[in-house]
Scaffold this motif. Structure first.
Motif, PDB file in Angstrom:
ATOM      1  N   GLN A  83       0.588  -1.238   0.014  1.00  0.00           N
ATOM      2  CA  GLN A  83      -0.258   0.190   0.222  1.00  0.00           C
ATOM      3  C   GLN A  83       0.623   1.513   0.036  1.00  0.00           C
ATOM      4  O   GLN A  83       1.779   1.244   0.639  1.00  0.00           O
ATOM      5  N   ASN A  84       0.336   2.674  -0.539  1.00  0.00           N
ATOM      6  CA  ASN A  84       1.452   3.607  -1.070  1.00  0.00           C
ATOM      7  C   ASN A  84       2.214   3.296  -1.698  1.00  0.00           C
ATOM      8  O   ASN A  84       3.396   4.424  -1.564  1.00  0.00           O
ATOM      9  N   GLN A  85       2.525   2.260  -2.440  1.00  0.00           N
ATOM     10  CA  GLN A  85       3.997   2.284  -3.308  1.00  0.00           C
ATOM     11  C   GLN A  85       4.193   1.716  -4.364  1.00  0.00           C
ATOM     12  O   GLN A  85       2.603   1.196  -4.720  1.00  0.00           O
TER      13      GLN A  85
ATOM     14  N   LEU B 100      17.595   4.192  -5.494  1.00  0.00           N
ATOM     15  CA  LEU B 100      17.097   5.787  -5.133  1.00  0.00           C
ATOM     16  C   LEU B 100      16.155   5.153  -3.881  1.00  0.00           C
ATOM     17  O   LEU B 100      15.966   6.078  -3.033  1.00  0.00           O
ATOM     18  N   LYS B 101      16.196   4.286  -3.930  1.00  0.00           N
ATOM     19  CA  LYS B 101      14.870   3.623  -2.714  1.00  0.00           C
ATOM     20  C   LYS B 101      15.075   3.706  -1.119  1.00  0.00           C
ATOM     21  O   LYS B 101      16.835   2.992  -1.358  1.00  0.00           O
ATOM     22  N   PRO B 102      15.378   4.265  -0.257  1.00  0.00           N
ATOM     23  CA  PRO B 102      15.502   3.433   1.236  1.00  0.00           C
ATOM     24  C   PRO B 102      15.656   1.956   1.506  1.00  0.00           C
ATOM     25  O   PRO B 102      14.303   1.158   0.899  1.00  0.00           O
ATOM     26  N   VAL B 103      16.344   2.004   2.295  1.00  0.00           N
ATOM     27  CA  VAL B 103      16.769   0.384   2.885  1.00  0.00           C
ATOM     28  C   VAL B 103      15.555   0.361   3.605  1.00  0.00           C
ATOM     29  O   VAL B 103      15.722  -1.012   3.833  1.00  0.00           O
ATOM     30  N   THR B 104      14.687   0.927   4.358  1.00  0.00           N
ATOM     31  CA  THR B 104      13.632   0.336   4.248  1.00  0.00           C
ATOM     32  C   THR B 104      12.805  -0.192   3.863  1.00  0.00           C
ATOM     33  O   THR B 104      12.219  -1.616   3.972  1.00  0.00           O
TER      34      THR B 104
END
Length: 149
Positions: free
Chosen positions: A43-45, A102-106
């Motif tokens: 969700q939200n991705q 570019l995505k955060p590691v989380t």
């Protein structure tokens, strides 16, 4: 020719399918365990490619490549280990180009390259298996599964 499901991975709580592995159907001719791994976007991705996987000749070549990448200063993401599903010996690496990173590691799977060897072969007589999701479904042996997987 088309694709067929070889593994379904379900959420533990409700057994709803969360992901699946698909192989290229060549009838009785054996082919790699999977050509595609498909999962729902959280969700939200936005939907995205998690990583590219490259088959190498065997364990020796996989280890030589691993040692070379380490010696060149590349950052290891996860591995060396053996996947449960597909049975491949693997390692995952961060890509220096910034693509995917570019995505955060989380977020899920910020690693952009996987190298693998010694994978399972399947054909039209291979039964579809159903596996509950979780870290134990990701590897048989190797380092602890990173939290973002």
């Amino acid at each position: 020719m088309g694709n067929k499901i070889v593994e379904k991975i379900s959420e533990k709580m409700n057994r709803k399918p969360a992901t699946c592995f698909l192989y290229i159907d060549r009838g009785l001719e054996f082919t790699d365990h999977h050509a595609f791994f498909i999962k729902s976007a959280k969700q939200n991705q936005k939907p995205a490619v998690a990583h590219a996987a490259f088959e190498v000749h065997d364990l020796d070549v996989q280890q030589l490549g691993h040692q070379h990448l380490v010696s060149q200063g590349y950052e290891l993401c996860w591995g060396v280990g053996r996947h449960l599903l597909g049975s491949q010996i693997f390692d995952y690496w961060y890509d220096t180009s910034g693509f995917v990173l570019l995505k955060p590691v989380t977020e899920f799977s910020p690693c952009s390259q996987e190298h693998y060897a010694d994978g399972e072969m399947v054909n039209c007589e291979t039964h579809v298996s159903h596996i509950p999701a979780g870290p134990e479904a990701l590897s048989v042996w190797g380092p602890e599964v990173p939290s973002y997987f």
